[in-house]
Design a protein around this motif. Structure first.
Motif, PDB file in Angstrom:
ATOM      1  N   ILE A  87       0.733  -1.426   0.663  1.00  0.00           N
ATOM      2  CA  ILE A  87      -0.031   0.212  -0.157  1.00  0.00           C
ATOM      3  C   ILE A  87       0.924   1.252   0.246  1.00  0.00           C
ATOM      4  CG2 ILE A  87      -2.102   1.080   1.092  1.00  0.00           C
ATOM      5  CD1 ILE A  87      -2.208  -1.270   2.392  1.00  0.00           C
ATOM      6  N   LEU A  88       0.670   1.853  -0.889  1.00  0.00           N
ATOM      7  CA  LEU A  88       1.444   3.031  -0.990  1.00  0.00           C
ATOM      8  C   LEU A  88       0.090   3.809  -0.629  1.00  0.00           C
ATOM      9  CD1 LEU A  88       2.838   3.780  -4.191  1.00  0.00           C
ATOM     10  CD2 LEU A  88       4.312   2.052  -2.168  1.00  0.00           C
ATOM     11  N   GLY A  89       1.140   5.335   0.085  1.00  0.00           N
ATOM     12  CA  GLY A  89       0.285   6.791   0.488  1.00  0.00           C
ATOM     13  C   GLY A  89       1.563   8.018   0.519  1.00  0.00           C
ATOM     14  N   GLY A  90       0.577   9.067   0.858  1.00  0.00           N
ATOM     15  CA  GLY A  90       1.170  10.292   1.044  1.00  0.00           C
ATOM     16  C   GLY A  90       1.089  11.224  -0.171  1.00  0.00           C
ATOM     17  N   ILE A 110      -3.518   2.561  -3.515  1.00  0.00           N
ATOM     18  CA  ILE A 110      -3.145   3.778  -2.870  1.00  0.00           C
ATOM     19  C   ILE A 110      -3.968   4.318  -2.177  1.00  0.00           C
ATOM     20  CG2 ILE A 110      -2.541   6.197  -3.745  1.00  0.00           C
ATOM     21  CD1 ILE A 110      -1.463   4.887  -6.469  1.00  0.00           C
ATOM     22  N   VAL A 111      -3.950   4.781  -0.940  1.00  0.00           N
ATOM     23  CA  VAL A 111      -4.363   5.598   0.282  1.00  0.00           C
ATOM     24  C   VAL A 111      -4.055   7.219  -0.537  1.00  0.00           C
ATOM     25  CG1 VAL A 111      -4.941   6.852   1.912  1.00  0.00           C
ATOM     26  CG2 VAL A 111      -4.088   4.120   2.036  1.00  0.00           C
ATOM     27  N   VAL A 112      -5.533   7.484  -0.846  1.00  0.00           N
ATOM     28  CA  VAL A 112      -5.324   8.797  -1.825  1.00  0.00           C
ATOM     29  C   VAL A 112      -5.851   9.956  -0.599  1.00  0.00           C
ATOM     30  CG1 VAL A 112      -6.048  10.266  -3.318  1.00  0.00           C
ATOM     31  CG2 VAL A 112      -6.002   8.271  -3.613  1.00  0.00           C
ATOM     32  N   GLY A 113      -4.935  11.058  -0.342  1.00  0.00           N
ATOM     33  CA  GLY A 113      -5.117  11.885   0.835  1.00  0.00           C
ATOM     34  C   GLY A 113      -5.124  11.711   1.908  1.00  0.00           C
ATOM     35  N   GLU A 114      -5.830  12.452   3.098  1.00  0.00           N
ATOM     36  CA  GLU A 114      -6.355  12.528   4.684  1.00  0.00           C
ATOM     37  C   GLU A 114      -5.948  10.987   4.302  1.00  0.00           C
ATOM     38  OE1 GLU A 114      -6.882  15.469   8.020  1.00  0.00           O
ATOM     39  OE2 GLU A 114      -9.040  14.161   6.740  1.00  0.00           O
ATOM     40  N   LYS A 145      -7.721  -1.479 -15.639  1.00  0.00           N
ATOM     41  CA  LYS A 145      -8.262   0.171 -15.334  1.00  0.00           C
ATOM     42  C   LYS A 145      -8.803   0.526 -13.911  1.00  0.00           C
ATOM     43  CE  LYS A 145     -11.559  -1.123 -19.087  1.00  0.00           C
ATOM     44  NZ  LYS A 145     -13.031  -0.454 -20.005  1.00  0.00           N
ATOM     45  N   PRO A 146      -7.811   1.878 -13.916  1.00  0.00           N
ATOM     46  CA  PRO A 146      -7.616   2.729 -12.775  1.00  0.00           C
ATOM     47  C   PRO A 146      -9.319   2.701 -11.612  1.00  0.00           C
ATOM     48  CG  PRO A 146      -7.915   3.543 -14.117  1.00  0.00           C
ATOM     49  CD  PRO A 146      -7.705   2.380 -14.166  1.00  0.00           C
ATOM     50  N   VAL A 147      -9.592   2.126 -10.713  1.00  0.00           N
ATOM     51  CA  VAL A 147     -11.114   2.189  -9.699  1.00  0.00           C
ATOM     52  C   VAL A 147     -10.223   3.888  -8.643  1.00  0.00           C
ATOM     53  CG1 VAL A 147     -12.444   1.250  -8.584  1.00  0.00           C
ATOM     54  CG2 VAL A 147     -11.370   0.152 -10.080  1.00  0.00           C
ATOM     55  N   ILE A 148     -11.200   4.207  -8.013  1.00  0.00           N
ATOM     56  CA  ILE A 148     -11.043   5.248  -6.855  1.00  0.00           C
ATOM     57  C   ILE A 148     -11.774   5.642  -6.442  1.00  0.00           C
ATOM     58  CG2 ILE A 148     -10.192   7.474  -7.070  1.00  0.00           C
ATOM     59  CD1 ILE A 148      -8.789   7.710  -9.693  1.00  0.00           C
ATOM     60  N   HIS A 149     -12.335   5.309  -5.251  1.00  0.00           N
ATOM     61  CA  HIS A 149     -13.299   5.141  -4.723  1.00  0.00           C
ATOM     62  C   HIS A 149     -13.205   6.390  -3.672  1.00  0.00           C
ATOM     63  CE1 HIS A 149     -13.478   0.547  -3.472  1.00  0.00           C
ATOM     64  NE2 HIS A 149     -13.704   0.979  -4.880  1.00  0.00           N
ATOM     65  N   PRO A 150     -14.146   7.648  -4.217  1.00  0.00           N
ATOM     66  CA  PRO A 150     -14.336   8.821  -3.820  1.00  0.00           C
ATOM     67  C   PRO A 150     -13.871   9.143  -2.102  1.00  0.00           C
ATOM     68  CG  PRO A 150     -16.497   8.482  -3.601  1.00  0.00           C
ATOM     69  CD  PRO A 150     -15.815   7.036  -4.413  1.00  0.00           C
ATOM     70  N   GLN A 151     -12.901  10.031  -1.563  1.00  0.00           N
ATOM     71  CA  GLN A 151     -12.513  10.076  -0.266  1.00  0.00           C
ATOM     72  C   GLN A 151     -13.744  10.883   0.450  1.00  0.00           C
ATOM     73  OE1 GLN A 151      -9.036  13.266  -1.491  1.00  0.00           O
ATOM     74  NE2 GLN A 151      -9.246  12.261   0.415  1.00  0.00           N
ATOM     75  N   THR A 152     -13.674  10.096   1.736  1.00  0.00           N
ATOM     76  CA  THR A 152     -14.499  10.770   2.688  1.00  0.00           C
ATOM     77  C   THR A 152     -13.728  12.195   3.535  1.00  0.00           C
ATOM     78  OG1 THR A 152     -13.032  10.380   4.646  1.00  0.00           O
ATOM     79  CG2 THR A 152     -14.652   8.546   3.683  1.00  0.00           C
ATOM     80  N   ASN A 153     -15.452  12.652   3.758  1.00  0.00           N
ATOM     81  CA  ASN A 153     -15.790  13.829   4.945  1.00  0.00           C
ATOM     82  C   ASN A 153     -13.952  14.426   5.690  1.00  0.00           C
ATOM     83  OD1 ASN A 153     -18.055  15.179   3.518  1.00  0.00           O
ATOM     84  ND2 ASN A 153     -18.435  14.028   5.022  1.00  0.00           N
ATOM     85  N   LYS A 154     -13.620  15.504   6.122  1.00  0.00           N
ATOM     86  CA  LYS A 154     -12.495  15.684   5.992  1.00  0.00           C
ATOM     87  C   LYS A 154     -13.000  15.113   7.918  1.00  0.00           C
ATOM     88  CE  LYS A 154     -10.039  17.609   3.025  1.00  0.00           C
ATOM     89  NZ  LYS A 154      -8.443  16.858   2.720  1.00  0.00           N
ATOM     90  N   LEU A 155     -11.407  14.558   8.369  1.00  0.00           N
ATOM     91  CA  LEU A 155     -11.148  14.205  10.463  1.00  0.00           C
ATOM     92  C   LEU A 155     -11.343  15.385  11.232  1.00  0.00           C
ATOM     93  CD1 LEU A 155      -8.854  11.821   9.964  1.00  0.00           C
ATOM     94  CD2 LEU A 155     -11.313  11.014   9.564  1.00  0.00           C
TER      95      LEU A 155
END
Length: 574
Positions: A87-90, A110-114, A145-155
């Protein structure tokens, strides 16, 4: 599951805050090991150490300074352990996500964002507790194919657990920089910066942050660096924290902040000048450019006069060291404009002046609109620019020459007397001194070899002789003073060739023993006996320039205090 989080820091003294935030949020449901390396560590050593932990899940924190080295580690690790979920993030992989998914077929997610909530959700999915489709803010490949799940509200940052209380970190707190955040986000929209993408500023709980700082100091932390993008955006908050740190700091601890100088109120600076112990605080200030058109093009609001007022007030207070940043290569800032920017900022004599080059970071407005200014830049991180419509590669090289010697001769403060005088009196501007010296340095091939302190003096002296400067004798005397002031003990073999004038020096020493007031009241107060005078002082002849422009021969004598190791310089005529 056996879960390991890792990263490649730029230096050993750095620590990764993001990994500790992920670990704190995931516990106690998941047990996580943190393993940090540096970008200089051999990749086989890194892979072997990670492999020994037999991780089921292996995560990496990715930035522009480590992404290419991290990719090598991932590719090698996946060959020997294909069953491990990687898993990558950052910030480096949170933008242009389809590009990373296509380029890196050895990663799984990939973990996207926060990342705190997303990473824990992903672990729950891998553990079979929830469906993958329930995990927000992740990206992966499915059927090529890339699959991207939308991000949640900010913590809600006030609810996050502490990332500082792990027992395994205690032993290193005194040896490494501790990074702490009291807010996330930035109110400004500078188009070269990733922080401009996130709207709004969110704060952690103030009292909880104070408790964390107390804990860190109590356990030996020496350098605590706040990573808030603009620490002083709220004047009341910044003031409250300054007051707390002044009141409760442990001696020997240093706090570093990134501040926006032109919004700093004079009364806040005056409070710090009046109450802060010297050396407790260090400010990092991004100036970037003094060109108004350039700042407007990158949507950077900056009041230069107020910025100068802040920097000058702080410097006059003599309590806080300042690190000022410049960026070469911003839109419509050509070579001459950057030369002016450099001279504008150097005139304030910051303790450190960092000259960097524009990096076209993924996700930033400048990169998205790069064609507007004909930007040419590196394909891979750090995406540094090579040219644009007003700055040719030749110009970039010349400015890089400035960067090299600026670090050695100003930021390291080995020759403050010499550089201040030479830059102002022997060259058209300070920028020209650093630029011409830097080019000469490169032409001599010195960039490819090491150097001792004495070498730095010899090389500057050689350069100045090559320029046939008219005041070489004055500058040479200043160089000798700087050298004497950079020693802890009486030097055995200085950088210059000494004449055999031992009889003359013996004569001076005898005069000083007979009448120490020849060298002034401060010297006489030392009450040195003959043995200490010979053992702990170093004397050399030189010149000083008077206010009327005339030169006077003097003796320059350094006394090296055997207890403190600090030299004191005395000048006198015989």
């Amino acid at each position: 599951m056996n879960i390991v989080l890792s990263t490649l820091n730029a230096k050993f003294i750095h620590t990764n805050l993001a990994l500790r935030c992920l670990k704190a949020y995931a516990e106690p449901d998941f047990s996580i090991q943190i393993q940090e390396f540096t970008i200089k560590d051999p990749e086989m050593n890194i892979v072997a150490e990670l492999y020994a932990k037999k991780p089921d899940v292996l995560g990496f924190s990715c930035y522009i300074w480590n992404i290419e080295e991290t990719i090598k580690i991932i590719n090698l690790f996946k060959k020997i352990s294909p069953q491990t979920t990687i898993i990558l993030g950052g910030p480096e992989v949170s933008y242009d996500v389809p590009y990373w998914l296509e380029r890196l077929d050895t990663i799984d997610y990939i973990v996207v964002g926060e990342g705190e909530q997303t990473f824990k959700q992903l672990l729950r999915s891998l553990h079979g507790e929830i469906e993958l489709k329930e995990v927000n803010g992740i990206a992966y490949q499915k059927d090529s194919k890339p699959v991207i799940h939308p991000q949640t509200n900010k913590l809600d940052l006030k609810t996050l657990p502490s990332p500082f209380r792990f027992d395994e970190d205690k032993q290193d707190l005194s040896k490494r920089i501790v990074y702490i955040e009291t807010s996330r986000g930035c109110p400004f929209r500078c188009q070269f910066c990733l922080s401009s993408i996130e709207v709004g500023v969110r704060y952690f709980d103030r009292e909880a942050i104070k408790d964390e700082i107390r804990y860190l100091m109590a356990n030996g932390a020496k350098v605590i660096k706040f990573v808030d993008r603009t620490f002083n955006i709220s004047r009341s908050y910044a003031m409250e924290m300054f007051e707390f740190l002044i009141r409760e700091h442990v001696e020997g601890t240093v706090f570093q902040f990134e501040i926006t100088a032109d919004i700093m109120r004079p009364e806040v600076i005056q409070y710090l000048n009046d109450h802060a112990p010297a050396g407790l605080f260090r400010f990092e200030i991004g100036v970037q450019s003094t060109n108004d058109e350039t700042n407007e093009l990158v949507m950077r609001k900056q009041n230069w006069e107020k910025l100068k007022r802040t920097v000058t007030m702080v410097k006059d207070g003599n309590k806080i060291d300042q690190h000022l940043d410049l960026i070469a290569g911003l839109p419509e800032e050509d070579y001459d404009s950057f030369r002016k920017t450099f001279n504008d900022v150097f005139k304030m004599r910051p303790e450190e002046l960092q000259l960097g080059f524009l990096k076209m970071l993924r996700g930033t407005g400048l990169r998205i609109n790069a064609d507007r200014h004909h930007y040419v830049y590196m394909d891979h991180a750090p995406y540094e620019i090579l040219s644009n419509n007003v700055l040719e590669f030749d110009d970039i090289i010349r400015i890089k020459h400035v960067e090299d010697v600026l670090e050695k001769y100003w930021n390291d403060h080995r020759m403050d007397l010499t550089v201040n005088y030479t830059a102002e009196n022997c060259f058209e501007t300070p920028f020209d001194f650093f630029q011409q010296f830097g080019t000469y340095w490169d032409q001599q091939g010195w960039s490819r070899i090491g150097h001792q302190l004495e070498d730095l003096f010899k090389r500057l002296y050689q350069f100045l002789h090559s320029k046939n400067i008219t005041e070489i004798d004055i500058v040479e005397s200043l160089m000798k003073k700087d050298y004497m002031l950079n020693q802890k003990f009486k030097p055995r073999k200085p950088w210059w060739e000494q004449e055999d004038n031992s009889d003359r020096k013996q004569e001076i020493y005898q005069k000083l023993l007979a009448n120490p007031f020849l060298a002034g009241e401060e010297f006489a107060a030392l009450n040195l006996k003959q043995k200490d005078l010979f053992k702990h002082t170093f004397i050399e002849e030189g010149l000083i320039k008077g206010t009327d422009g005339t030169s006077t021969s003097v003796f320059m004598m350094a006394y090296y205090n055997p207890k403190s190791g600090k030299p004191t310089l005395f000048e006198f005529t015989a």
